[in-house]
Design a protein around this motif. Structure first.
Motif, PDB file in Angstrom:
ATOM      1  N   LYS A 193      -4.608  11.646   0.712  1.00  0.00           N
ATOM      2  CA  LYS A 193      -3.475  10.773   0.377  1.00  0.00           C
ATOM      3  C   LYS A 193      -3.867   9.300   0.598  1.00  0.00           C
ATOM      4  CE  LYS A 193       1.500  11.012   0.825  1.00  0.00           C
ATOM      5  NZ  LYS A 193       2.628  11.525   1.558  1.00  0.00           N
ATOM      6  N   SER A 194      -4.625   9.075   1.669  1.00  0.00           N
ATOM      7  CA  SER A 194      -5.102   7.707   1.915  1.00  0.00           C
ATOM      8  C   SER A 194      -6.057   7.272   0.806  1.00  0.00           C
ATOM      9  CB  SER A 194      -5.825   7.624   3.259  1.00  0.00           C
ATOM     10  OG  SER A 194      -4.972   8.070   4.276  1.00  0.00           O
ATOM     11  N   ILE A 212      -4.173  14.391   4.629  1.00  0.00           N
ATOM     12  CA  ILE A 212      -3.881  12.993   4.990  1.00  0.00           C
ATOM     13  C   ILE A 212      -4.973  12.066   4.452  1.00  0.00           C
ATOM     14  CG2 ILE A 212      -3.649  11.394   6.948  1.00  0.00           C
ATOM     15  CD1 ILE A 212      -2.373  13.812   8.488  1.00  0.00           C
ATOM     16  N   VAL A 213      -6.229  12.514   4.591  1.00  0.00           N
ATOM     17  CA  VAL A 213      -7.350  11.684   4.104  1.00  0.00           C
ATOM     18  C   VAL A 213      -7.253  11.506   2.579  1.00  0.00           C
ATOM     19  CG1 VAL A 213      -9.866  11.644   3.807  1.00  0.00           C
ATOM     20  CG2 VAL A 213      -8.886  12.273   6.017  1.00  0.00           C
ATOM     21  N   LEU A 219      -4.257   5.846  -1.964  1.00  0.00           N
ATOM     22  CA  LEU A 219      -3.828   4.468  -1.671  1.00  0.00           C
ATOM     23  C   LEU A 219      -4.983   3.486  -1.835  1.00  0.00           C
ATOM     24  CD1 LEU A 219      -1.700   4.996   1.561  1.00  0.00           C
ATOM     25  CD2 LEU A 219      -0.850   4.453  -0.708  1.00  0.00           C
ATOM     26  N   VAL A 220      -6.151   3.883  -1.325  1.00  0.00           N
ATOM     27  CA  VAL A 220      -7.280   2.955  -1.304  1.00  0.00           C
ATOM     28  C   VAL A 220      -7.939   2.844  -2.687  1.00  0.00           C
ATOM     29  CG1 VAL A 220      -9.574   2.544  -0.315  1.00  0.00           C
ATOM     30  CG2 VAL A 220      -7.702   3.289   1.151  1.00  0.00           C
ATOM     31  N   GLY A 257       3.789  -1.284   4.111  1.00  0.00           N
ATOM     32  CA  GLY A 257       3.558   0.098   3.664  1.00  0.00           C
ATOM     33  C   GLY A 257       4.855   0.865   3.434  1.00  0.00           C
ATOM     34  N   SER A 259       0.818  -1.224   0.000  1.00  0.00           N
ATOM     35  CA  SER A 259       0.000   0.000   0.000  1.00  0.00           C
ATOM     36  C   SER A 259       0.847   1.268   0.000  1.00  0.00           C
ATOM     37  CB  SER A 259      -0.912   0.011   1.233  1.00  0.00           C
ATOM     38  OG  SER A 259      -0.121   0.065   2.406  1.00  0.00           O
ATOM     39  N   THR A 274       1.544   9.163  -4.933  1.00  0.00           N
ATOM     40  CA  THR A 274       1.421   9.727  -3.586  1.00  0.00           C
ATOM     41  C   THR A 274       2.568  10.712  -3.307  1.00  0.00           C
ATOM     42  OG1 THR A 274       2.479   7.719  -2.813  1.00  0.00           O
ATOM     43  CG2 THR A 274       0.125   7.883  -2.449  1.00  0.00           C
TER      44      THR A 274
END
Lengths: 398, 288
Positions: free
Chosen positions: B104-105, B101-102, B108-109, A80, A40, B212
């Motif tokens: 960037k997550s 931060i959200v 990833l998701v 990660g 991830s 990212t």
């Protein structure tokens, strides 16, 4: 009475929690191994196909009946690309999951602490990616690599460059990291010993617009450019070099770079004919029974990532794990597994140029490297050299 | 020529980001630390919308990025920023850090952290001496950035809403008392800022790649805004030009490895000598 019931409930909860926390107990009839990698983080696109290759091998192995009649259970954890998470995963796998060995791992920065921690408790760890010096002779206990160690790759690339141009000026590119600098310094050493002149351009690790760096390279008027980094950087650097007017040979060092990345980069650069690829493992364009076997498994079980050399890398690691567990016998302990890995020889015909051979002093062994060239007309890669054998280097260098 | 072209294109990327930062600061006194993330997610949305349309039409991905900017802008203001009125200024800053931060997550998701390129107009359009080329996307970067700033100028100068916007920026309470729908104006500020960021992200994805790590362009945009002055759109362009020059010249003349540190060194120098930036007003700094 109420208090008594609460105590019972509490005891039941503790029992339930203990049962949940001990999945290894359910796997007493199977070989339990760990696999840790970045699924991830920033380099997930390089590590995921390698894991998928390993997973394909294990699925096929278990469908064949496993080893010595026992299935192989793989505990997968995602680091990660963070060192602390990698160590936590390794501790969890050894303490809770009771694995006999750990495979995979991600970047050098996450490998080092895992190697160190596992060495303390005697768990063999076999990495298959960038690899750090722990595996090279004089090798440290419990630390093995079937991957691409930067120093060895740098030398191999330097030697294979002869198949492109016998002399001239090489410009090496990498990002500012320990591994990148090591690869450059060994590439330089080999290139200069072969009569090339050498120059280099480094860029910050987080760079994603490579235009100014590519212009700096083009200005040096190189005859050959070599890139020591992963997929994403190649995706940016190759088109930027072409935009900057450099149309000469460019060598992709295969640090997790897939064939699909080379294709994308070549297309962005305008269907480039001068893109080369140096790899320790074969490419999916090679036509042999070894690749066909992996390809058949990929078709049977499926993978989310396009089939690539990284799947072949993971598959070979799977083969390595199977050979080690088979030699370890049943039941297999960590000590026994480490002992058999120390003298393990694994044939992977078609997947790399020769066998993977470990010895008590050398936990990396000789490796085989090959140069390919991208053919935009057939949208595939063709071998441009035979397999070059490299002995593991000795550090400090003699 | 090649040197000038690269600096101009880098300037455009940073100017769009800096413009968004300035608009948000002027409108609501918010320093947005999620601008890089918003830019790159805007680029990812453009890419995904392009895939959904089968890569046949440019309108669908453009519409996707615009819709993303509108929804995200309205959501951030209505759900979060509006509730922070009267709170200390650093609370809003911390919220933007959280948004970053959200987002960037989310990369990833949703996109599995894949590095993606936007391959629209990447073929060479102009060949320069020495063999270097400029793509259609490079030219589009300049044209669209100029169009964006011209549009902003016309909007603020000649439209009723633009005047209301300027009034709100000057004194929100007074503007509200004079009948201006301040919430609408501030939502609009977020929408415009995210539109600029998304445009920047799309152009960046065409020249480099989306990942990212690419969110760090937001720091270059923020530096450009701070160097130019947080309350000056003219300063945003000047700051972007200075940051682009500093980065490029460091790569070519000093040491490429230092190219990411130099803008911050520049920031430290400018902040030490002229804390309100080159084109900012001292009064604004005093308020903070």
């Amino acid at each position: 009475m109420e208090k008594h019931v609460s105590r019972k409930l509490f005891a039941a909860a503790i029992l339930a929690a203990s049962a949940l926390a001990a999945p290894a107990a359910s796997a007493q009839n199977a070989y339990v191994i760990g696999y840790i990698t970045d699924l991830s983080g920033p380099l997930a696109d390089s590590y995921t196909p390698t894991w998928q290759g390993f997973e394909l091998y294990m699925k096929a192995l278990n469908d064949r009946g496993g080893i010595n009649g026992k299935k192989v259970e793989v505990i997968l954890d995602d680091d990660g690309l963070k060192a602390d998470r990698a160590v936590a995963n390794a501790k969890k796998q050894t303490e809770r999951d009771n694995v006999v060995g750990i495979f995979g791992l991600s970047l050098s920065s996450t490998q080092a602490p895992v190697f160190t921690e596992m060495r303390k408790i005697g768990v063999p760890v076999v990495t298959t990616f960038s690899g750090i010096l722990d595996a090279l002779p004089p090798s440290k206990p419990f630390s093995y690599s079937t991957g691409v160690v930067f120093e060895v790759a740098g030398e191999a690339i330097g030697e294979l460059t002869k198949n492109i141009k016998p002399n001239g000026k090489i410009v090496g590119m990498t990002f500012d990291s320990v591994g990148g600098r090591a690869a450059l310094s060994h590439n330089k050493r080999m290139a200069e010993s072969l009569g090339y002149t050498w120059d280099e351009v480094l860029f910050p690790v987080t760079t994603s617009d490579f235009t100014p760096f590519a212009q700096a390279v083009a200005e040096k008027k190189p005859d050959i450019v070599v890139g020591h980094y992963g997929s994403g950087q190649n995706l940016g650097v190759i088109p930027a070099l072409r935009r900057s007017g450099y149309t000469g040979p460019y060598i992709v060092a295969s640090y997790g770079v897939t064939e699909d990345t080379v294709r994308q980069a070549a297309v962005r650069a305008g269907n480039d004919e001068n893109v080369y690829y140096v790899t320790r493992y074969a490419t999916i364009y090679d036509n042999n029974p070894g690749i066909a076997e992996v390809s058949a498994a990929q078709k049977k079980y499926g993978t989310s990532k396009p089939f690539s050399s990284m799947h072949l890398t993971g598959w070979t690691l799977g083969k390595f794990a199977e050979t080690a567990l088979k030699a370890c016998g049943w039941p297999c302990t960590r000590e026994q597994l480490d002992k058999v890995i120390q003298t393990l020889k694994v044939d992977a015909p078609g997947l790399t140029g020769g066998p993977i051979e470990m010895s008590p002093q050398d936990h990396y062994g000789p490796t085989y490297w090959r140069l390919y060239v991208w053919n935009p007309k057939t949208t595939s890669m063709e071998p441009k050299s035979g397999w070059l054998k490299k002995a593991a280097l000795k550090f400090p260098l003699q | 020529m090649e040197f000038a072209a690269t600096i101009v294109i880098l300037t455009c990327t940073y100017a769009l980001l800096a413009a968004g930062t300035v608009i948000l600061y002027k409108a609501g006194r918010v320093v947005n630390f999620a601008h890089g993330e918003l830019a790159i997610v805007g680029g990812y949305v453009f890419y995904s919308a392009g895939l959904m349309s089968g890569g046949t039409s440019l309108w669908f991905p453009v519409a996707g990025a615009v819709v993303f900017s509108i929804i995200m802008g309205m959501f951030i203001y209505m759900a979060m920023m509006r509730r922070l009125v009267g709170e200390p200024f650093y609370v809003a800053i911390l919220v933007t850090v959280g948004i970053g931060i959200v987002l960037k997550s989310a990369i990833l998701v949703i996109w599995r952290a894949e590095r993606l390129t936007i391959d629209v107009g990447v073929t060479p359009a102009i060949r320069m001496a020495g063999g270097a080329t400029l793509s259609y996307m490079d030219i589009a970067s300049v044209v669209l950035t100029v169009a964006f700033f011209a549009g902003l100028y016309l909007f603020f100068r000649f439209t009723r809403l633009g005047v209301q916007f300027r009034g709100t920026a000057e004194n929100a309470l007074l503007a509200s008392q004079r009948g201006v729908d301040v919430n609408f104006v501030l939502s609009l500020a977020w929408v415009i800022a995210i539109l600029a960021a998304s445009l920047s992200g799309v152009l960046y994805g065409g020249r480099a790649f989306l990942s990212t790590e690419s969110v760090t362009i937001g720091l270059a945009g923020l530096t450009a805004a701070l160097v130019g002055g947080l309350d000056s759109l003219r300063g945003a362009v000047a700051g972007a030009f200075i940051v682009a020059c500093a980065q490029y010249l460091t790569v070519r003349l000093v040491d490429p490895v230092l190219s990411e540190a130099v803008p911050f060194l520049l920031l430290v120098i400018v902040m030490s000598i002229r804390p309100w930036g080159l084109f900012g007003t001292q009064e604004e700094l005093d308020r903070v």
